[in-house]
Design an enzyme around this catalytic site. Sequence first.
Site, PDB file in Angstrom:
ATOM      1  N   ALA A 150      -7.376  -6.663  12.229  1.00  0.00           N
ATOM      2  CA  ALA A 150      -8.505  -5.657  12.674  1.00  0.00           C
ATOM      3  C   ALA A 150      -9.741  -6.267  13.225  1.00  0.00           C
ATOM      4  O   ALA A 150     -10.045  -6.583  14.409  1.00  0.00           O
ATOM      5  CB  ALA A 150      -8.929  -4.460  11.736  1.00  0.00           C
ATOM      6  N   GLU A 174       0.737  -1.231   0.055  1.00  0.00           N
ATOM      7  CA  GLU A 174      -0.019  -0.016   0.034  1.00  0.00           C
ATOM      8  C   GLU A 174       0.808   1.305  -0.018  1.00  0.00           C
ATOM      9  O   GLU A 174       0.681   2.256  -0.693  1.00  0.00           O
ATOM     10  CB  GLU A 174      -1.109   0.062   1.279  1.00  0.00           C
ATOM     11  N   ASP A 205      -4.094  -8.257  18.589  1.00  0.00           N
ATOM     12  CA  ASP A 205      -2.613  -8.408  18.374  1.00  0.00           C
ATOM     13  C   ASP A 205      -1.776  -8.736  19.284  1.00  0.00           C
ATOM     14  O   ASP A 205      -0.710  -9.622  19.091  1.00  0.00           O
ATOM     15  CB  ASP A 205      -2.173  -6.802  17.551  1.00  0.00           C
TER      16      ASP A 205
HETATM   17  C1  FAD Z   1      -0.080   0.232   8.951  1.00  0.00           C
HETATM   18  C2  FAD Z   1      -0.947  -0.704   9.299  1.00  0.00           C
HETATM   19  C3  FAD Z   1      -1.974  -1.097   8.411  1.00  0.00           C
HETATM   20  C4  FAD Z   1      -2.906  -2.123   8.642  1.00  0.00           C
HETATM   21  N1  FAD Z   1      -3.952  -2.331   7.924  1.00  0.00           N
HETATM   22  C5  FAD Z   1      -4.833  -3.408   8.212  1.00  0.00           C
HETATM   23  C6  FAD Z   1      -5.949  -3.564   7.230  1.00  0.00           C
HETATM   24  O1  FAD Z   1      -6.025  -2.949   6.179  1.00  0.00           O
HETATM   25  N2  FAD Z   1      -6.805  -4.596   7.512  1.00  0.00           N
HETATM   26  C7  FAD Z   1      -6.859  -5.237   8.760  1.00  0.00           C
HETATM   27  O2  FAD Z   1      -7.555  -6.175   9.310  1.00  0.00           O
HETATM   28  N3  FAD Z   1      -5.716  -5.022   9.717  1.00  0.00           N
HETATM   29  C8  FAD Z   1      -4.824  -4.107   9.330  1.00  0.00           C
HETATM   30  N4  FAD Z   1      -3.734  -3.673  10.216  1.00  0.00           N
HETATM   31  C9  FAD Z   1      -3.703  -4.477  11.690  1.00  0.00           C
HETATM   32  C10 FAD Z   1      -4.870  -3.968  12.494  1.00  0.00           C
HETATM   33  O3  FAD Z   1      -4.643  -2.546  12.627  1.00  0.00           O
HETATM   34  C11 FAD Z   1      -4.549  -4.616  13.997  1.00  0.00           C
HETATM   35  O4  FAD Z   1      -4.584  -5.830  13.809  1.00  0.00           O
HETATM   36  C12 FAD Z   1      -5.778  -3.840  14.900  1.00  0.00           C
HETATM   37  O5  FAD Z   1      -5.333  -2.759  15.135  1.00  0.00           O
HETATM   38  C13 FAD Z   1      -5.253  -4.732  16.413  1.00  0.00           C
HETATM   39  O6  FAD Z   1      -6.133  -4.153  17.345  1.00  0.00           O
HETATM   40  P1  FAD Z   1      -5.686  -4.156  18.863  1.00  0.00           P
HETATM   41  O7  FAD Z   1      -6.690  -3.439  19.596  1.00  0.00           O
HETATM   42  O8  FAD Z   1      -5.107  -5.398  19.193  1.00  0.00           O
HETATM   43  O9  FAD Z   1      -4.214  -3.265  18.803  1.00  0.00           O
HETATM   44  P2  FAD Z   1      -4.142  -1.691  18.435  1.00  0.00           P
HETATM   45  O10 FAD Z   1      -5.296  -1.144  17.495  1.00  0.00           O
HETATM   46  O11 FAD Z   1      -2.757  -1.532  17.831  1.00  0.00           O
HETATM   47  O12 FAD Z   1      -4.295  -0.942  19.653  1.00  0.00           O
HETATM   48  C14 FAD Z   1      -3.286  -0.992  20.647  1.00  0.00           C
HETATM   49  C15 FAD Z   1      -3.547   0.247  21.714  1.00  0.00           C
HETATM   50  O13 FAD Z   1      -2.775  -0.065  22.751  1.00  0.00           O
HETATM   51  C16 FAD Z   1      -2.046   1.178  23.294  1.00  0.00           C
HETATM   52  N5  FAD Z   1      -1.021   0.921  24.023  1.00  0.00           N
HETATM   53  C17 FAD Z   1       0.327   0.109  23.763  1.00  0.00           C
HETATM   54  N6  FAD Z   1       1.099  -0.145  24.630  1.00  0.00           N
HETATM   55  C18 FAD Z   1       0.659   0.219  25.706  1.00  0.00           C
HETATM   56  C19 FAD Z   1       0.757   0.479  27.028  1.00  0.00           C
HETATM   57  N7  FAD Z   1       1.717  -0.378  27.588  1.00  0.00           N
HETATM   58  N8  FAD Z   1       0.034   1.131  27.995  1.00  0.00           N
HETATM   59  C20 FAD Z   1      -1.186   1.788  27.452  1.00  0.00           C
HETATM   60  N9  FAD Z   1      -1.611   1.640  26.106  1.00  0.00           N
HETATM   61  C21 FAD Z   1      -0.634   1.089  25.495  1.00  0.00           C
HETATM   62  C22 FAD Z   1      -1.760   1.771  21.914  1.00  0.00           C
HETATM   63  O14 FAD Z   1      -1.519   3.260  22.084  1.00  0.00           O
HETATM   64  C23 FAD Z   1      -3.003   1.491  21.097  1.00  0.00           C
HETATM   65  O15 FAD Z   1      -4.016   2.385  20.991  1.00  0.00           O
HETATM   66  C24 FAD Z   1      -2.900  -2.769  10.017  1.00  0.00           C
HETATM   67  C25 FAD Z   1      -1.977  -2.490  11.101  1.00  0.00           C
HETATM   68  C26 FAD Z   1      -1.047  -1.469  10.716  1.00  0.00           C
HETATM   69  C27 FAD Z   1       0.025  -0.951  11.773  1.00  0.00           C
END
Ligand code: FAD
Length: 431
Positions: free
Chosen positions: A324, A176, A306
């Site tokens: 996501a 992308e 994740d």
């Molecule tokens: C550039 C990019 C593009 C992507 N594109 C896609 C896509 O097109 N389709 C798809 O399905 N998936 C995509 N993904 C993957 C998807 O974004 C993740 O799988 C998803 O966001 C995971 O959700 P999560 O809640 O586990 O973590 P996240 O959404 O990463 O949220 C984690 C949160 O925890 C917070 N955090 C971290 N450590 C700490 C701490 N120690 N203390 C307090 N807060 C903390 C962070 O600030 C963040 O807000 C992409 C990821 C990236 C980086």
Amino acid sequence: MRANIRRNLLHRIVIVGGGLGGLRIAMGLKNKGYQIVLIDKNNYNQFPPLIYQIASSGIEPSNVSFPFRRIFQGCENFFFRMGEVLFIDEKEKAIRTTFGTVHYDELILAAGATTNFFGNAHFEHNTLPMKTVDDAIHLRNTILERLEMAETEDNPEHRQAFMNIVIVGGGPSGVEIAGALAEMKRTVLPRDYADLDASQMHIYLVNAADRLLSTMDKASSEKAEKGLKELGVEIMNNCMAMDYTNSQLILKDHTPLTSKTVIWVSGIKANTIGGIPSTSIGRGARILVDRYNRVKGMQDVYAIGDQCLVEGDELYPYGHPQLAQVAIQQAANVAANIERLQNDKPMRPFSYNNVGVMATIGRKKAVVEIGKLKFGGFFAWLLWLIVHLRSILGVRNKTIVLLNWMWSYLNYKQSLRLIFRPKEDKENSLP
Ligand SMILES: Cc1cc2nc3c(=O)[nH]c(=O)nc-3n(C[C@H](O)[C@H](O)[C@H](O)COP(=O)(O)OP(=O)(O)OC[C@H]3O[C@@H](n4cnc5c(N)ncnc54)[C@H](O)[C@@H]3O)c2cc1C
């Protein structure tokens, strides 16, 4: 320092991380008779799938970031605290954070993942990751600064190094950003940097696997490769990046690629928090959980998204993909299970409903896979657009992003190519 959250008689659920999973769980449990405490390093939720568009000056950071305090305005028994969670003291049922200690009845870890540089300090310090909105702003500034430097550079070799961009990683993020930068080279460079020879700018996509988008169907990989080649991206499959020093990216066959801008989108590892038994940590630093997302060997602690790896799902013996939809669906299941437990009902195990995967190739093509349906091109891009527009928080943001996309689709003349350098906050950085 004090957390300043008064305890009441309500069951307190503490959520670490307000990303896609953490936010969904907080939304699912708000106003349901719990005391919810959401803790995040940032004061906003970000939408990672569009981060590459910030990096390539396509949209503004504020279009895909939404402040938690705004989202939960007026919610009773909801508390947001900005800070980093460092350690879990399971005996005390408390977490240690950068702003103090917070006690919990139930703890949900949703801290996501971070960039994996595979232990190479040169990659970590000299390349540019693209994992967060902060990374993307830095990347955008760097790309624009390098072009400004190229304009004033007399030495042709140095100028070339300023103009070349290398992307390491042939997954969806690499594809992308490569497409978006190739569009920028084609449409923006000749207009904004008329004194530079745009044909001298090389965009290399270095990929260790034998094809791009290796987790997708072969036909999708071929479409992606064809589309990127048409845009002028130089794809280097079966190429492993070994080191990066003095503006030289060294490949496994010792070929050097010269560039001042190396974008690292080659791998991720789960964010770590102290206090979790080492036997509960699996591949990629992911926290091992059961089918109910309960952390192995811990009481009243869940992990989602994740950051976790679900064991025991025969359809996904190596864990679910870090996507996501996985995070969002696990969040919904955990929220429902917490409610079921409160109502003395049995919990339901998590099963992933794969709704499909997609990736864009430049600004009017994409590849999409939904079950057996696999297609590419303009209609795939339209579908990508609708899906992502629906997922952005806030009507204002949706409208701005849609207008931006329409404008850039028509003429690519949006004026977001500004270099802002935030000043260091001297007072807060004093020891
Ligand atoms: C550039 C990019 C593009 C992507 N594109 C896609 C896509 O097109 N389709 C798809 O399905 N998936 C995509 N993904 C993957 C998807 O974004 C993740 O799988 C998803 O966001 C995971 O959700 P999560 O809640 O586990 O973590 P996240 O959404 O990463 O949220 C984690 C949160 O925890 C917070 N955090 C971290 N450590 C700490 C701490 N120690 N203390 C307090 N807060 C903390 C962070 O600030 C963040 O807000 C992409 C990821 C990236 C980086």
